[in-house]
Design an enzyme around this catalytic site. Sequence first.
Site, PDB file in Angstrom:
ATOM      1  N   ASP A 160       6.337 -14.657 -14.724  1.00  0.00           N
ATOM      2  CA  ASP A 160       6.477 -13.850 -13.506  1.00  0.00           C
ATOM      3  C   ASP A 160       7.332 -14.674 -12.537  1.00  0.00           C
ATOM      4  O   ASP A 160       6.814 -15.540 -11.831  1.00  0.00           O
ATOM      5  CB  ASP A 160       5.096 -13.536 -12.917  1.00  0.00           C
ATOM      6  CG  ASP A 160       5.225 -12.777 -11.615  1.00  0.00           C
ATOM      7  OD1 ASP A 160       4.189 -12.312 -11.093  1.00  0.00           O
ATOM      8  OD2 ASP A 160       6.356 -12.650 -11.087  1.00  0.00           O
ATOM      9  N   TYR A 169      -0.908 -14.494  -8.582  1.00  0.00           N
ATOM     10  CA  TYR A 169      -0.882 -13.090  -8.155  1.00  0.00           C
ATOM     11  C   TYR A 169       0.373 -12.447  -8.726  1.00  0.00           C
ATOM     12  O   TYR A 169       1.460 -13.035  -8.651  1.00  0.00           O
ATOM     13  CB  TYR A 169      -0.858 -13.013  -6.631  1.00  0.00           C
ATOM     14  CG  TYR A 169      -0.690 -11.610  -6.062  1.00  0.00           C
ATOM     15  CD1 TYR A 169       0.466 -11.255  -5.370  1.00  0.00           C
ATOM     16  CD2 TYR A 169      -1.678 -10.646  -6.216  1.00  0.00           C
ATOM     17  CE1 TYR A 169       0.629  -9.968  -4.849  1.00  0.00           C
ATOM     18  CE2 TYR A 169      -1.527  -9.360  -5.689  1.00  0.00           C
ATOM     19  CZ  TYR A 169      -0.370  -9.026  -5.008  1.00  0.00           C
ATOM     20  OH  TYR A 169      -0.205  -7.754  -4.493  1.00  0.00           O
ATOM     21  N   LYS A 226      12.117  -9.647  -5.186  1.00  0.00           N
ATOM     22  CA  LYS A 226      12.447 -10.387  -3.963  1.00  0.00           C
ATOM     23  C   LYS A 226      13.949 -10.687  -3.829  1.00  0.00           C
ATOM     24  O   LYS A 226      14.739  -9.829  -3.463  1.00  0.00           O
ATOM     25  CB  LYS A 226      11.584 -11.658  -3.901  1.00  0.00           C
ATOM     26  CG  LYS A 226      10.067 -11.333  -3.786  1.00  0.00           C
ATOM     27  CD  LYS A 226       9.208 -12.578  -3.717  1.00  0.00           C
ATOM     28  CE  LYS A 226       7.738 -12.238  -3.840  1.00  0.00           C
ATOM     29  NZ  LYS A 226       7.110 -11.866  -2.580  1.00  0.00           N
TER      30      LYS A 226
HETATM   31  P1  KE4 Z   1       5.528  -6.866  -4.825  1.00  0.00           P
HETATM   32  O1  KE4 Z   1       4.834  -5.739  -5.540  1.00  0.00           O
HETATM   33  O2  KE4 Z   1       4.799  -7.239  -3.547  1.00  0.00           O
HETATM   34  O3  KE4 Z   1       7.034  -6.616  -4.615  1.00  0.00           O
HETATM   35  O4  KE4 Z   1       5.507  -8.156  -5.787  1.00  0.00           O
HETATM   36  C1  KE4 Z   1       4.264  -8.580  -6.276  1.00  0.00           C
HETATM   37  C2  KE4 Z   1       4.369 -10.037  -6.704  1.00  0.00           C
HETATM   38  C3  KE4 Z   1       4.504 -10.318  -8.055  1.00  0.00           C
HETATM   39  N1  KE4 Z   1       4.599 -11.590  -8.497  1.00  0.00           N
HETATM   40  C4  KE4 Z   1       4.597 -12.630  -7.633  1.00  0.00           C
HETATM   41  C5  KE4 Z   1       4.710 -14.022  -8.168  1.00  0.00           C
HETATM   42  C6  KE4 Z   1       4.471 -12.399  -6.234  1.00  0.00           C
HETATM   43  O5  KE4 Z   1       4.463 -13.455  -5.385  1.00  0.00           O
HETATM   44  C7  KE4 Z   1       4.366 -11.084  -5.756  1.00  0.00           C
HETATM   45  C8  KE4 Z   1       4.207 -10.750  -4.293  1.00  0.00           C
HETATM   46  N2  KE4 Z   1       4.159 -11.857  -3.408  1.00  0.00           N
HETATM   47  C9  KE4 Z   1       3.447 -11.634  -2.147  1.00  0.00           C
HETATM   48  C10 KE4 Z   1       3.439 -12.928  -1.338  1.00  0.00           C
HETATM   49  N3  KE4 Z   1       2.944 -14.029  -2.023  1.00  0.00           N
HETATM   50  C11 KE4 Z   1       4.028 -10.518  -1.372  1.00  0.00           C
HETATM   51  C12 KE4 Z   1       3.565 -10.417   0.067  1.00  0.00           C
HETATM   52  C13 KE4 Z   1       2.622  -9.273   0.283  1.00  0.00           C
HETATM   53  O6  KE4 Z   1       1.810  -8.972  -0.619  1.00  0.00           O
HETATM   54  O7  KE4 Z   1       2.707  -8.681   1.370  1.00  0.00           O
END
Ligand code: KE4
Length: 413
Positions: free
Chosen positions: A223, A128, A251
């Site tokens: 990523d 993701y 993060k």
């Molecule tokens: P954000 O747009 O949520 O800041 O980041 C997206 C993203 C991109 N790449 C990786 C590897 C990620 O894990 C994420 C977002 N992670 C999720 C949890 N696995 C965020 C939690 C959520 O969606 O509420």
Amino acid sequence: MVGGVNSPVRAFRAVGGEPVFIERAEGANVFDVDGNRYVDMVGTWGPAIVGHAHPAVVEAVKKAAENGLSFGACCAAEADLAEIIVEALPSVERLRFVNSGTEATMSAIRLARAAVGRTKIVKFLGCYHGHVDALLVAAGSGAATFGVPDSAGVPPSFAEATLLAPYNDLTAVEKIMKEHGMDVAAILVEPVAGNMGFVRPVGGFLDGLRKLCDRHGSLLIFDEVMTGFRAAWGGYQNTCGVRPDLTCLGKVIGGGMPVAAYGGPRSIMEKVSPLGPVYQAGTLSGNPIGMAAGIATLRICRENGFYTKLYANIRRLVDGLDGAARQAGIALQTDAEGGMFGMALFNRPVRNFDDAKACDHGLYARFFRAMLDRGVWLPPSGYEVMFVSSAHDKAAIDQVIDAAREAFRSVAS
Ligand code: KE4
């Protein structure tokens, strides 16, 4: 608010019951609006690596806030955080701050397409990268592995330029590149996958992607939104020794504030506006509050032995979970890297999304509830990973292990 939440996973749909509302967080703990304390294994999905409300981070944010929240102009704090990141990641000579991991990956694939002059992107099933239209795709039918939309509202044309392969399956990627390599702008991968549970790259996988990109003139994008400064100082690329062309971060680099970034060599990054033709912008990008939180957080992470201590704690925790599951006769797979770990209710190591889907998610939902009832806050989905912070002391780790011992016993019966 739609579904009572501002991000779907928080709605507890995968584990059942009403979502818990958290009122405050401190160190290794979160406290809900009913005053219940939980040892936090979610860490707000990764950022809280130094524990919640760390005094140095709070102080830095307070100080910055007294000078205003956002200028919409250059400020020294942006350069300070950029320098820490560039110094930590040899593959990153220039970067651009954005406000979410989604923005980082969306911008990185736009840049890759411009830099290489091609359209297709290869991604992996179960990885993701945020809610980018072109990346919300599922495996299409047939061997073509062309993506089909995995969300309403994504036009098929957006998905068609995304090719999919199983994670850890280099042969599948070789086949895709043999057929489409001349059209592939980039291969995008989580160097340690954290969105289908914890899935470690098998030996030679990441290095194989590097070689395929070199052979076909495509870019390799790591990523590291989750693994960046979480799996290791800088990111997992500093551990595995595979050098990507572009890196996405998020993060931890914001310490809990909305901060993310993408970066790489000058030769590629200087194609981004205002130096080059790739447009990308953001009202709050690099804002002083987010920068202050990120700088304060990374300064703590940079201290000697920070990751060694974090990993030692996680090792003790994971060994405890293994023992607790064994005592209850439950098949459990665990794995950890730096300050992140995963547990899968499965009878062999999870290697890809098919394995992840085959795990016992019903049992995980019952385990989640049993742990919540015992004061431990796990991710409300079996497709997530867990995080430990430097604030998780022996007592916190022991509480999680003790709770797991009882919880595994209660769900096994
Ligand atoms: P954000 O747009 O949520 O800041 O980041 C997206 C993203 C991109 N790449 C990786 C590897 C990620 O894990 C994420 C977002 N992670 C999720 C949890 N696995 C965020 C939690 C959520 O969606 O509420």
